[in-house]
Design an enzyme around this catalytic site. Structure first.
Site, PDB file in Angstrom:
ATOM      1  N   THR A   1       0.848  -1.202   0.000  1.00  0.00           N
ATOM      2  CA  THR A   1       0.000   0.000   0.000  1.00  0.00           C
ATOM      3  C   THR A   1       0.877   1.243   0.000  1.00  0.00           C
ATOM      4  OG1 THR A   1      -1.586  -1.255   1.332  1.00  0.00           O
ATOM      5  CG2 THR A   1      -2.001   1.107   1.076  1.00  0.00           C
TER       6      THR A   1
ATOM      7  N   GLY B   1       1.248   1.607   5.530  1.00  0.00           N
ATOM      8  CA  GLY B   1       0.130   0.665   5.581  1.00  0.00           C
ATOM      9  C   GLY B   1       0.029   0.025   6.957  1.00  0.00           C
TER      10      GLY B   1
ATOM     11  N   ASP C   1      -1.373  -4.017   8.853  1.00  0.00           N
ATOM     12  CA  ASP C   1      -1.963  -5.345   8.644  1.00  0.00           C
ATOM     13  C   ASP C   1      -3.331  -5.440   9.297  1.00  0.00           C
ATOM     14  OD1 ASP C   1       0.332  -6.647   7.321  1.00  0.00           O
ATOM     15  OD2 ASP C   1       1.299  -6.077   9.190  1.00  0.00           O
TER      16      ASP C   1
ATOM     17  N   GLU D   1       9.984   1.255  10.968  1.00  0.00           N
ATOM     18  CA  GLU D   1       8.672   1.913  10.855  1.00  0.00           C
ATOM     19  C   GLU D   1       8.300   2.537  12.193  1.00  0.00           C
ATOM     20  OE1 GLU D   1       6.274  -1.355   9.603  1.00  0.00           O
ATOM     21  OE2 GLU D   1       6.511  -0.880   7.473  1.00  0.00           O
TER      22      GLU D   1
HETATM   23  O1  DER Z   1       4.995  -4.826   7.145  1.00  0.00           O
HETATM   24  C1  DER Z   1       4.458  -3.719   7.316  1.00  0.00           C
HETATM   25  O2  DER Z   1       4.544  -3.064   8.363  1.00  0.00           O
HETATM   26  C2  DER Z   1       3.535  -3.211   6.236  1.00  0.00           C
HETATM   27  O3  DER Z   1       3.403  -1.809   6.308  1.00  0.00           O
HETATM   28  C3  DER Z   1       2.187  -3.867   6.468  1.00  0.00           C
HETATM   29  O4  DER Z   1       1.769  -3.493   7.749  1.00  0.00           O
HETATM   30  C4  DER Z   1       1.169  -3.494   5.421  1.00  0.00           C
HETATM   31  O5  DER Z   1       1.583  -4.079   4.227  1.00  0.00           O
HETATM   32  P1  DER Z   1       0.610  -4.077   2.957  1.00  0.00           P
HETATM   33  O6  DER Z   1       0.327  -2.637   2.651  1.00  0.00           O
HETATM   34  O7  DER Z   1       1.427  -4.752   1.888  1.00  0.00           O
HETATM   35  O8  DER Z   1      -0.622  -4.851   3.336  1.00  0.00           O
END
Ligand code: DER
Length: 236
Positions: free
Chosen positions: A31, A86, A88, A107
Protein backbone atom coordinates in the site's frame (compact mmCIF):
# COMPACT_ATOMS: atom_id res chain seq x y z
CA UNK A 1 -12.28 -2.63 -7.67
CA UNK A 2 -9.37 -4.97 -6.92
CA UNK A 3 -7.66 -4.88 -3.52
CA UNK A 4 -4.63 -3.24 -5.13
CA UNK A 5 -6.80 -0.51 -6.66
CA UNK A 6 -8.29 0.15 -3.21
CA UNK A 7 -4.76 0.36 -1.77
CA UNK A 8 -3.80 2.86 -4.46
CA UNK A 9 -6.90 4.98 -3.80
CA UNK A 10 -6.11 5.15 -0.07
CA UNK A 11 -2.46 5.92 -0.80
CA UNK A 12 -3.21 8.76 -3.23
CA UNK A 13 -5.66 10.26 -0.73
CA UNK A 14 -2.96 10.27 1.93
CA UNK A 15 -0.54 12.09 -0.38
CA UNK A 16 -3.06 14.96 -0.49
CA UNK A 17 -1.83 15.65 3.09
CA UNK A 18 1.73 16.21 1.84
CA UNK A 19 2.89 19.82 1.56
CA UNK A 20 6.07 21.12 -0.11
CA UNK A 21 8.98 21.39 2.30
CA UNK A 22 7.87 18.46 4.46
CA UNK A 23 10.10 15.77 5.95
CA UNK A 24 8.18 12.57 5.17
CA UNK A 25 8.34 9.09 6.67
CA UNK A 26 8.01 6.70 3.70
CA UNK A 27 6.28 3.45 4.65
CA UNK A 28 6.89 -0.11 3.52
CA UNK A 29 4.56 -2.62 1.88
CA UNK A 30 2.24 -2.89 -1.10
CA UNK A 31 0.00 0.00 0.00
CA UNK A 32 2.79 2.41 0.99
CA UNK A 33 4.48 1.63 -2.34
CA UNK A 34 1.64 3.47 -4.10
CA UNK A 35 2.10 6.50 -1.84
CA UNK A 36 5.83 6.63 -2.57
CA UNK A 37 5.13 6.34 -6.31
CA UNK A 38 2.63 9.20 -6.08
CA UNK A 39 5.07 11.43 -4.19
CA UNK A 40 7.69 10.77 -6.86
CA UNK A 41 5.19 11.62 -9.58
CA UNK A 42 4.17 14.94 -7.96
CA UNK A 43 7.83 15.88 -7.46
CA UNK A 44 8.50 15.16 -11.13
CA UNK A 45 5.48 17.27 -12.14
CA UNK A 46 6.72 20.13 -9.95
CA UNK A 47 3.51 19.96 -7.89
CA UNK A 48 5.61 19.17 -4.79
CA UNK A 49 9.01 20.67 -3.93
CA UNK A 50 11.68 20.41 -1.25
CA UNK A 51 10.53 17.06 0.07
CA UNK A 52 12.90 14.97 2.18
CA UNK A 53 12.00 11.27 2.52
CA UNK A 54 12.96 9.08 5.49
CA UNK A 55 12.58 5.47 4.26
CA UNK A 56 11.34 2.79 6.70
CA UNK A 57 13.17 -0.03 4.91
CA UNK A 58 15.94 -0.77 2.43
CA UNK A 59 13.20 -1.74 -0.03
CA UNK A 60 11.49 1.65 0.26
CA UNK A 61 14.88 3.36 0.07
CA UNK A 62 15.51 1.65 -3.28
CA UNK A 63 12.06 2.61 -4.58
CA UNK A 64 12.48 6.23 -3.47
CA UNK A 65 15.96 6.45 -4.99
CA UNK A 66 14.63 5.14 -8.31
CA UNK A 67 11.98 7.91 -8.20
CA UNK A 68 14.52 10.64 -7.44
CA UNK A 69 13.01 11.43 -4.04
CA UNK A 70 15.69 13.17 -1.91
CA UNK A 71 16.41 10.97 1.13
CA UNK A 72 17.75 11.47 4.63
CA UNK A 73 17.46 9.77 8.02
CA UNK A 74 16.33 10.25 11.62
CA UNK A 75 19.81 11.36 12.72
CA UNK A 76 19.50 14.39 10.43
CA UNK A 77 15.74 14.82 11.05
CA UNK A 78 14.75 13.61 14.54
CA UNK A 79 11.28 15.12 14.02
CA UNK A 80 9.31 14.00 10.96
CA UNK A 81 6.37 16.09 9.70
CA UNK A 82 4.25 13.29 8.30
CA UNK A 83 4.57 9.52 7.88
CA UNK A 84 2.40 7.51 5.51
CA UNK A 85 2.32 3.71 5.89
CA UNK A 86 0.13 0.66 5.58
CA UNK A 87 -0.98 -1.70 8.32
CA UNK A 88 -1.96 -5.35 8.64
CA UNK A 89 -4.78 -4.70 11.13
CA UNK A 90 -6.52 -1.55 12.43
CA UNK A 91 -8.88 -1.62 15.42
CA UNK A 92 -11.59 0.98 16.20
CA UNK A 93 -9.13 2.93 18.39
CA UNK A 94 -6.59 3.13 15.56
CA UNK A 95 -4.28 0.62 17.25
CA UNK A 96 -2.38 -1.27 14.57
CA UNK A 97 -0.63 -4.50 13.85
CA UNK A 98 2.25 -3.96 11.46
CA UNK A 99 5.35 -5.83 10.45
CA UNK A 100 4.16 -8.65 8.25
CA UNK A 101 6.63 -7.18 5.73
CA UNK A 102 9.38 -7.37 8.34
CA UNK A 103 10.07 -3.62 8.63
CA UNK A 104 8.39 -2.95 11.96
CA UNK A 105 11.43 -1.60 13.85
CA UNK A 106 12.38 1.19 11.47
CA UNK A 107 8.67 1.91 10.85
CA UNK A 108 8.01 2.28 14.58
CA UNK A 109 11.09 4.50 15.08
CA UNK A 110 10.18 6.82 12.18
CA UNK A 111 6.42 6.83 12.76
CA UNK A 112 7.01 7.37 16.48
CA UNK A 113 9.07 10.47 15.59
CA UNK A 114 6.31 11.85 13.34
CA UNK A 115 4.00 14.75 14.15
CA UNK A 116 1.33 13.09 11.99
CA UNK A 117 1.09 9.39 11.12
CA UNK A 118 -1.45 8.61 8.38
CA UNK A 119 -2.26 4.92 7.94
CA UNK A 120 -3.53 3.73 4.54
CA UNK A 121 -5.53 0.53 4.22
CA UNK A 122 -8.10 -1.25 2.13
CA UNK A 123 -11.15 -2.16 4.18
CA UNK A 124 -10.01 -5.78 4.67
CA UNK A 125 -7.54 -4.57 7.33
CA UNK A 126 -10.23 -3.28 9.73
CA UNK A 127 -10.74 -5.57 12.78
CA UNK A 128 -12.59 -5.43 16.09
CA UNK A 129 -9.54 -6.49 18.10
CA UNK A 130 -5.94 -6.50 16.88
CA UNK A 131 -4.06 -9.79 17.14
CA UNK A 132 -7.26 -11.78 17.17
CA UNK A 133 -7.50 -12.63 13.50
CA UNK A 134 -5.24 -15.69 13.70
CA UNK A 135 -2.78 -13.65 11.62
CA UNK A 136 0.72 -13.12 12.90
CA UNK A 137 1.78 -10.59 15.49
CA UNK A 138 5.45 -10.09 14.55
CA UNK A 139 8.17 -9.61 17.18
CA UNK A 140 11.72 -8.64 16.15
CA UNK A 141 14.31 -10.45 18.30
CA UNK A 142 18.08 -10.80 18.34
CA UNK A 143 19.36 -13.96 16.61
CA UNK A 144 21.40 -14.98 19.68
CA UNK A 145 19.60 -17.96 21.33
CA UNK A 146 16.37 -17.18 19.48
CA UNK A 147 14.77 -20.42 20.74
CA UNK A 148 15.23 -19.15 24.32
CA UNK A 149 13.56 -15.84 23.48
CA UNK A 150 10.73 -17.53 21.56
CA UNK A 151 10.13 -19.70 24.62
CA UNK A 152 9.99 -16.62 26.86
CA UNK A 153 7.47 -15.03 24.45
CA UNK A 154 5.27 -18.12 24.70
CA UNK A 155 5.51 -17.91 28.50
CA UNK A 156 4.46 -14.25 28.53
CA UNK A 157 1.54 -14.96 26.22
CA UNK A 158 0.32 -17.81 28.49
CA UNK A 159 -1.13 -15.00 30.57
CA UNK A 160 -3.03 -13.64 27.57
CA UNK A 161 -4.69 -16.69 26.15
CA UNK A 162 -1.58 -18.43 24.81
CA UNK A 163 0.08 -18.35 21.41
CA UNK A 164 2.15 -20.30 18.93
CA UNK A 165 5.52 -18.58 18.32
CA UNK A 166 7.18 -19.41 14.99
CA UNK A 167 10.51 -18.22 13.61
CA UNK A 168 9.88 -16.43 10.29
CA UNK A 169 11.74 -18.14 7.47
CA UNK A 170 13.04 -16.42 4.33
CA UNK A 171 15.00 -17.43 1.25
CA UNK A 172 14.67 -20.61 -0.77
CA UNK A 173 16.78 -22.76 1.56
CA UNK A 174 14.25 -22.13 4.34
CA UNK A 175 16.73 -20.33 6.56
CA UNK A 176 15.65 -17.64 9.02
CA UNK A 177 14.36 -14.34 7.60
CA UNK A 178 16.79 -11.55 8.53
CA UNK A 179 15.52 -7.98 8.95
CA UNK A 180 17.25 -4.83 7.64
CA UNK A 181 18.72 -4.59 11.13
CA UNK A 182 20.23 -8.10 11.12
CA UNK A 183 17.62 -9.50 13.50
CA UNK A 184 15.10 -12.37 13.37
CA UNK A 185 11.32 -12.22 13.52
CA UNK A 186 9.12 -14.49 15.61
CA UNK A 187 5.51 -14.53 14.44
CA UNK A 188 3.08 -15.03 17.30
CA UNK A 189 -0.29 -16.63 16.47
CA UNK A 190 -2.62 -15.74 19.31
CA UNK A 191 -5.34 -18.06 20.55
CA UNK A 192 -7.77 -15.27 21.42
CA UNK A 193 -8.18 -11.55 21.93
CA UNK A 194 -5.27 -10.35 24.08
CA UNK A 195 -7.30 -7.99 26.23
CA UNK A 196 -5.06 -5.30 27.77
CA UNK A 197 -2.78 -4.46 24.85
CA UNK A 198 -0.61 -2.04 26.82
CA UNK A 199 0.31 -4.64 29.43
CA UNK A 200 1.02 -7.25 26.71
CA UNK A 201 3.25 -4.71 25.00
CA UNK A 202 5.14 -3.86 28.19
CA UNK A 203 5.70 -7.52 29.11
CA UNK A 204 6.96 -8.40 25.63
CA UNK A 205 9.33 -5.43 25.55
CA UNK A 206 10.78 -6.34 28.95
CA UNK A 207 12.20 -9.60 27.57
CA UNK A 208 15.97 -8.99 27.07
CA UNK A 209 16.18 -10.70 23.63
CA UNK A 210 13.25 -8.74 22.23
CA UNK A 211 13.98 -5.69 20.08
CA UNK A 212 10.43 -4.53 19.20
CA UNK A 213 6.93 -5.88 18.42
CA UNK A 214 4.37 -5.10 15.73
CA UNK A 215 1.65 -3.52 17.86
CA UNK A 216 1.53 0.23 17.16
CA UNK A 217 -0.60 1.44 20.05
CA UNK A 218 -1.97 4.99 20.09
CA UNK A 219 0.43 6.06 17.33
CA UNK A 220 -1.73 6.66 14.26
CA UNK A 221 -3.35 10.09 13.97
CA UNK A 222 -5.48 9.25 10.92
CA UNK A 223 -6.51 6.14 9.01
CA UNK A 224 -7.67 6.29 5.40
CA UNK A 225 -9.84 3.29 4.53
CA UNK A 226 -10.63 2.54 0.88
CA UNK A 227 -13.63 0.29 0.34
CA UNK A 228 -16.09 -0.68 -2.36
CA UNK A 229 -18.38 2.16 -1.26
CA UNK A 230 -15.65 4.81 -1.31
CA UNK A 231 -12.95 6.25 0.93
CA UNK A 232 -13.41 6.94 4.66
CA UNK A 233 -11.06 9.08 6.76
CA UNK A 234 -11.01 8.37 10.49
CA UNK A 235 -9.11 10.64 12.88
CA UNK A 236 -7.83 9.73 16.35
O1 DER B 1 5.00 -4.83 7.15
C1 DER B 1 4.46 -3.72 7.32
O2 DER B 1 4.54 -3.06 8.36
C2 DER B 1 3.54 -3.21 6.24
O3 DER B 1 3.40 -1.81 6.31
C3 DER B 1 2.19 -3.87 6.47
O4 DER B 1 1.77 -3.49 7.75
C4 DER B 1 1.17 -3.49 5.42
O5 DER B 1 1.58 -4.08 4.23
P1 DER B 1 0.61 -4.08 2.96
O6 DER B 1 0.33 -2.64 2.65
O7 DER B 1 1.43 -4.75 1.89
O8 DER B 1 -0.62 -4.85 3.34
Amino acid sequence: LTQDELKRIAAYKAVDFVKSGMVLGLGTGSTARHAVDRIGELLRQGKLENIVGIPTSEKTEEQALSLGIPLSDLDAHPVVDLSIDGADEVDPYLNLVKGRGGSLLREKMIEGASKEFVVIVDESKMVRHIGGSRMALPVEIVPFCWRFTAGKLREVMEGYGGCEAKLRLGGEKGEAFVTDNGNYIVDMYLEKDMGDLRSVSDEILRLPGVVEHGMFLDMASTVIIAGELGVRIKNK
